[in-house]
Scaffold this motif. Sequence first.
Motif, short mmCIF file in Angstrom:
data_model
loop_
_atom_site.label_atom_id
_atom_site.label_comp_id
_atom_site.label_asym_id
_atom_site.label_seq_id
_atom_site.Cartn_x
_atom_site.Cartn_y
_atom_site.Cartn_z
N LEU A 118 -5.55 -1.43 -3.97
CA LEU A 118 -4.26 -1.19 -3.17
C LEU A 118 -3.21 -2.03 -3.88
O LEU A 118 -3.46 -3.01 -4.50
CB LEU A 118 -4.27 -1.91 -1.90
N ASP B 76 -11.52 -0.10 -1.79
CA ASP B 76 -10.11 0.39 -2.23
C ASP B 76 -9.29 -0.56 -3.13
O ASP B 76 -9.28 -1.44 -2.94
CB ASP B 76 -9.54 0.87 -0.92
N ALA C 228 0.78 -1.20 0.08
CA ALA C 228 -0.07 0.03 0.10
C ALA C 228 1.06 1.36 0.02
O ALA C 228 0.54 2.21 0.57
CB ALA C 228 -0.83 0.14 1.30
N PRO D 47 -4.67 4.08 -1.27
CA PRO D 47 -5.84 3.62 -2.27
C PRO D 47 -6.10 4.33 -3.18
O PRO D 47 -5.92 5.57 -3.38
CB PRO D 47 -7.06 4.02 -1.15
N GLY E 106 -2.99 8.00 -0.31
CA GLY E 106 -3.68 7.80 -1.72
C GLY E 106 -4.37 8.97 -1.93
O GLY E 106 -4.25 10.12 -2.21
#
Length: 219
Positions: free
Chosen positions: A178, A176, A68, A72, A106
């Motif tokens: 990832l 989301d 990650a 996101p 993100g």
Amino acid sequence: MRANYIYNFSYVSNENESYFTYLVNDPSIISGFVMDISGQIQQLSWKESAKQWNLFWSQPRTQCEVYAFCGPFGICNQQSLPFCSCLKGFQVTSSDSWNLSDFSAGCARKTSLQCGNDSLANGKRDKFWEMPNMKLPDHPQTVAVGSSSECESTCLNNCFCTAYAYGDHCSIWIGDLLNLQQLTSADTNGGTLYLKLAASELSSKEITVGIVLVRDFQL
């Protein structure tokens, strides 16, 4: 952690405790392990002649392999700087953090999805943006369908579905996205991801057409 390494490693595990230690073989070597905001664990050694720390070892080996790392709906590309960018139709969630190379927050969607409500956005349904040669996101869900069109329809009719991919089977992603990574053209391990976007994010520029009416008058 092979034999005769810079360190002597020891791992103890029993019914009372579990722990890991390491000792430097050569006391003249100044070295240490650091995990910083990059998400990598790095082994650094001090170079006295240059008066600086040198990177000796890191894991994961590349930034895009850090879980990650781009947050996101961020996409990682090891060939570009910065490594992270937002997917089409998304924008940076925290500009301050992004400017400090902390991409973990993100990206956020610019335009909300239609989500099956045809009364909005001029009645236009959501569409998909094709993204070839991608390392697909983590946590896919497999759907038993017989064709790519059925896979697309499954994602389109699920308001929580954000993307799909169709290869040997149908994969959809809920929520989301990832660990999405752009691969090089030489890397054959990628797949094609279809990202769900609001129709307005994919519409072409409007063209205004003028119509001139000529009336034929008889004298």
